[in-house]
Structure formats: C-alpha cells, structure tokens
Design a protein around this motif. Structure first.
Motif, PDB file in Angstrom:
ATOM      1  N   GLU A  35      -4.135   3.483-106.134  1.00 47.09           N
ATOM      2  CA  GLU A  35      -3.378   2.230-106.225  1.00 47.09           C
ATOM      3  C   GLU A  35      -2.380   2.297-107.374  1.00 47.09           C
ATOM      4  OE1 GLU A  35      -5.934  -1.221-106.022  1.00 47.09           O
ATOM      5  OE2 GLU A  35      -7.099  -0.323-104.408  1.00 47.09           O
ATOM      6  N   ARG A  36      -1.795   3.480-107.544  1.00 51.46           N
ATOM      7  CA  ARG A  36      -0.830   3.719-108.627  1.00 51.46           C
ATOM      8  C   ARG A  36       0.365   2.790-108.475  1.00 51.46           C
ATOM      9  NH1 ARG A  36       1.198   9.223-111.292  1.00 51.46           N
ATOM     10  NH2 ARG A  36       3.144   8.473-112.178  1.00 51.46           N
ATOM     11  N   LYS A  37       0.715   2.162-109.587  1.00 49.38           N
ATOM     12  CA  LYS A  37       1.826   1.224-109.597  1.00 49.38           C
ATOM     13  C   LYS A  37       2.523   1.307-110.950  1.00 49.38           C
ATOM     14  CE  LYS A  37       2.771  -3.618-108.544  1.00 49.38           C
ATOM     15  NZ  LYS A  37       2.152  -4.913-108.206  1.00 49.38           N
ATOM     16  N   THR A  58      -0.299   2.041-113.779  1.00 49.16           N
ATOM     17  CA  THR A  58      -1.728   1.780-113.641  1.00 49.16           C
ATOM     18  C   THR A  58      -2.231   2.577-112.435  1.00 49.16           C
ATOM     19  OG1 THR A  58      -1.279  -0.209-112.295  1.00 49.16           O
ATOM     20  CG2 THR A  58      -1.635  -0.525-114.672  1.00 49.16           C
ATOM     21  N   ALA A  59      -3.442   3.092-112.559  1.00 51.03           N
ATOM     22  CA  ALA A  59      -4.070   3.853-111.474  1.00 51.03           C
ATOM     23  C   ALA A  59      -5.549   4.010-111.785  1.00 51.03           C
ATOM     24  CB  ALA A  59      -3.427   5.233-111.321  1.00 51.03           C
ATOM     25  N   TRP A  60      -6.376   3.923-110.760  1.00 48.77           N
ATOM     26  CA  TRP A  60      -7.826   4.123-110.881  1.00 48.77           C
ATOM     27  C   TRP A  60      -8.439   3.266-111.991  1.00 48.77           C
ATOM     28  CZ3 TRP A  60      -5.475   9.256-110.224  1.00 48.77           C
ATOM     29  CH2 TRP A  60      -5.613   9.743-108.927  1.00 48.77           C
ATOM     30  N   GLY A  61      -7.902   2.065-112.184  1.00 55.14           N
ATOM     31  CA  GLY A  61      -8.463   1.161-113.177  1.00 55.14           C
ATOM     32  C   GLY A  61      -8.054   1.444-114.606  1.00 55.14           C
ATOM     33  N   TRP A  62      -7.029   2.276-114.792  1.00 58.34           N
ATOM     34  CA  TRP A  62      -6.544   2.636-116.122  1.00 58.34           C
ATOM     35  C   TRP A  62      -5.059   2.316-116.244  1.00 58.34           C
ATOM     36  CZ3 TRP A  62      -8.864   5.188-120.348  1.00 58.34           C
ATOM     37  CH2 TRP A  62     -10.205   5.533-120.162  1.00 58.34           C
TER      38      TRP A  62
END
Length: 142
Positions: A35-37, A58-62
C-alpha cells in the motif's frame, strides 16, 4: 534465451519505473501488499516558493522520510520538527505505527533524536569521515 549485461549512468526513466514496478510486484507477492503511497510536506514562502520540505512514502505500516531539507534562513526555528510532526500525523492517519529516517549529518541526527527518533544502525565512513545513522520512532497519537 540470449542475455546481455549493461551498466549505465544514464538509465531511462521508463526503465527505472519498470524495475521499480517489478520489484514492488515481487515484494507484494512475497510479504503482502505494501500500500505504498507518496508523502510530502512543503513549507512555502509568501511568493509560493518551497523553502523547506519532506519527501518520502508510507508502506507496510511504516513512514520512511527519504529527503528532509530546510532553507538555511529557516534553520534553528524547529521547522524540521514541525514538518516531521505533519508527516507523522498523516502517516498515522494512513495506519502507520512506525517511522524511520537516515542521515550522515550530525546536526540532523540531533534534531531527529529530539523529535523522538532512536538510532538502530550506522554505516561508518558513509561518506568518508562521517557515519550514516539510521533512526526509528514508534508513532503514537499522544
């Protein structure tokens, strides 16, 4: 299958995009959708020119802060911290629980530590005479 090996300092943008898309597809299949944004924060002057900013994603909750820059006229005014606060708030709204950033500038590392980031690794002599420091922070709404 015939293959050739090419080394270049001038890759085409579409070649880099292809490589990125293929790697993201592989990683998403391996560990789940990132869910990279993209995430950016800008500070503009009265004429609309950018005088400070953050770029990352943001990606993988980071949250990853790739670039953070403040015009020298605004340094020492907590602009980096203000921008990090804004980026972290948006990252939490996206469901992120953690953030990381890296730098080889000792002054920037001190700013990030004051912001709550803690070192988790270093690369000595990157660049020569400095150490690249990797820092992380647990994000919280409080």
């Amino acid at each position: 299958m015939i293959t050739t090996l090419e080394t270049t300092a001038t890759p085409l943008p579409e070649e880099l995009a292809f490589l990125g898309e293929r790697l993201m597809a592989f990683n998403d299949g391996d560990v789940g959708a990132s869910e990279r944004k993209a995430l950016a924060v800008f500070v503009r002057d009265e004429a609309g020119a950018i005088v400070a900013g953050i770029s990352g994603y943001t990606a993988w909750g980071w949250l990853y802060v790739q670039w953070l820059w403040v015009d020298e006229r605004l340094r020492g005014r907590h602009m980096a911290g203000t921008m990090l606060d804004a980026a972290e708030k948006e990252a939490m709204a996206r469901g992120c629980q953690n953030a990381w950033i890296d730098t080889f500038n000792p002054n920037a590392a001190r700013v990030y530590r004051r912001q709550g980031y803690q070192p988790f690794g270093t690369l000595a002599d990157f660049p020569v005479g400095r150490s690249r420091v990797f820092l992380q922070e647990k994000l919280s709404a409080g």
